[in-house]
Design a protein around this motif. Sequence first.
Motif, mmCIF file in Angstrom:
data_model
loop_
_atom_site.group_PDB
_atom_site.id
_atom_site.type_symbol
_atom_site.label_atom_id
_atom_site.label_comp_id
_atom_site.label_asym_id
_atom_site.label_seq_id
_atom_site.Cartn_x
_atom_site.Cartn_y
_atom_site.Cartn_z
ATOM 1 N N UNK A 70 53.836 66.778 30.497
ATOM 2 C CA UNK A 70 54.313 65.398 30.500
ATOM 3 C C UNK A 70 54.341 64.785 29.098
ATOM 4 N N UNK A 71 53.581 65.315 28.197
ATOM 5 C CA UNK A 71 53.547 64.752 26.842
ATOM 6 C C UNK A 71 54.884 64.911 26.133
ATOM 7 N N UNK A 76 58.598 56.743 30.623
ATOM 8 C CA UNK A 76 57.556 55.828 30.161
ATOM 9 C C UNK A 76 56.188 56.193 30.732
ATOM 10 N N UNK A 77 56.123 56.477 32.025
ATOM 11 C CA UNK A 77 54.840 56.802 32.647
ATOM 12 C C UNK A 77 54.248 58.078 32.062
ATOM 13 N N UNK A 84 49.897 59.516 32.569
ATOM 14 C CA UNK A 84 50.093 60.966 32.485
ATOM 15 C C UNK A 84 49.144 61.685 33.447
ATOM 16 N N UNK A 85 48.003 61.049 33.725
ATOM 17 C CA UNK A 85 47.008 61.614 34.646
ATOM 18 C C UNK A 85 47.068 60.930 36.011
ATOM 19 N N UNK A 86 48.239 60.461 36.420
ATOM 20 C CA UNK A 86 48.333 59.596 37.598
ATOM 21 C C UNK A 86 47.917 60.255 38.907
ATOM 22 N N UNK A 87 47.818 61.564 38.937
ATOM 23 C CA UNK A 87 47.295 62.209 40.142
ATOM 24 C C UNK A 87 45.845 61.794 40.413
ATOM 25 N N UNK A 88 45.149 61.364 39.374
ATOM 26 C CA UNK A 88 43.751 60.956 39.529
ATOM 27 C C UNK A 88 43.581 59.448 39.647
ATOM 28 N N UNK A 89 44.676 58.705 39.670
ATOM 29 C CA UNK A 89 44.590 57.265 39.957
ATOM 30 C C UNK A 89 45.838 56.818 40.724
ATOM 31 N N UNK A 97 54.638 50.705 37.711
ATOM 32 C CA UNK A 97 53.782 50.817 36.530
ATOM 33 C C UNK A 97 54.268 49.899 35.406
ATOM 34 N N UNK A 98 53.322 49.156 34.807
ATOM 35 C CA UNK A 98 53.579 48.353 33.609
ATOM 36 C C UNK A 98 52.868 49.049 32.453
#
Length: 465
Positions: A70-71, A76-77, A84-89, A97-98
């Motif tokens: 993802x980097x 934007x996300x 980038x770690x959205x699986x954990x939140x 997402x803002x």
Amino acid sequence: MTRELTTEAEWMRAAHQLRCTGCGQVTPPEEIAGDFRCAACGELFAVEYPGWAGAAPPNPGALRWLWKERRSSLAAADQSGVWRFRELLPIVQEHEIVTLREGNTPLYHLTQNAERLALPELYAKHQGMNPTASFKDTGMTAALSVAKARGFRWVACASTGNTSAAMAAYAARAGMRSLVLVPDGKIAWSKLAQSMDYGALTLQLKTDFDGCVAVLREVVRRAPVYLLNSVNPYRVEGQKTPAMEIVEALDWQAPEHVIVPGGNLANISALGKGFAEMHALGLLPVLPKLSVIQAEGANPLVRTMHEFSGEKLEPVEAQTRATAIRIGNPASWKKAVAVLRATGGTVEQVSEAEIALAKARLGAEGIGCEPASAVTLAGLEKMLIAGKVQRGERVVLLLTGHTLKDADYTIAYHRGELLRADEVAGPEQAALAQAIRDSRRDAVACEANVDAVLRLLHARDGGTA
């Protein structure tokens, strides 16, 4: 690979819930009171993901690969070091997402201080390199995204500076309105300028930070305003992601010790949650110790651990020039105590002179930080002497804010105007006082000719140039 990642995405997408850290009561997110206090016992909430329990665990290698890939994405996300770690939140949908592309901050090897302290693997995670120049951005992107997703028009915080700057910026980005309450005369002007520039309604109250918090709690009870102080559990979800960045930078190995400044204490709570979740999911083999450093004049956690074994907290009237941690009644102290106990960490306090010298020593490496960040290096030195950190350990200091957050502090230090004589007086302070004198680099008045410049250059070089 695609099929495997799709399965993991479904595993991670479970709905979240909020559990009281006191009585354990679970409350649906939409039923939480405006001040984020449990209706039954008054304690704070933590976000948890019930769908993770009993589900097939994710493939750690696949997640690491996904987060690294993802980097290079232009989304934007994906460019955010939080999302980038959205699986954990999984707390909002991706389109909600803002973001200001927060996170992905550097992990610096402190070469000079590592040599001075005989601690070869000494690092600094510089959260001051975020968009508004402090660690608050990582939590703000998460919590403000939730506020926007739930239809709020107004967000608010009480602040000593960094929170207000982050909230105002993200609110402006989202097209929302923001209310900032700050203690009159007890905030660095550079931080106050940020909230003004980002369009916040900024009110200076004739009280301290804790007094601002008390006023704000009543405001959110009586108006449709979304509270964005660190009591908001979604802040913690964003602020846990530096833990992922640290171990990612260390090839998915935990350091032996992570040392954090202690103000309202949400930071150690968040990092502790991040490390614990990675460990539970098989992403991290062992947990690091997490420790907290406070200023001597704002040390309620140090006192509760030493005097009451962490069982109760007595607020103090906070006094320190490190304004970001000038907090006498930290909201997240119970969470912090739980992390200290779970990881085997410790607490330490440092003087104003020790903070100032540590800041200068970090600056001498080209790494500028605000005073509150420098407590970590000052505290580390005490921990080494006490044997709480061993010479062969890998240690990460969390730097929470950029040096430009409080430029007046830095200028006063190098001009010799920051510290009172009594703060470096006495024979036991002689070495500290000398180190401070040696570290000062005030601007020097000079004639506008080459010979004058060369003479000063020669003198600075010890007469050997």
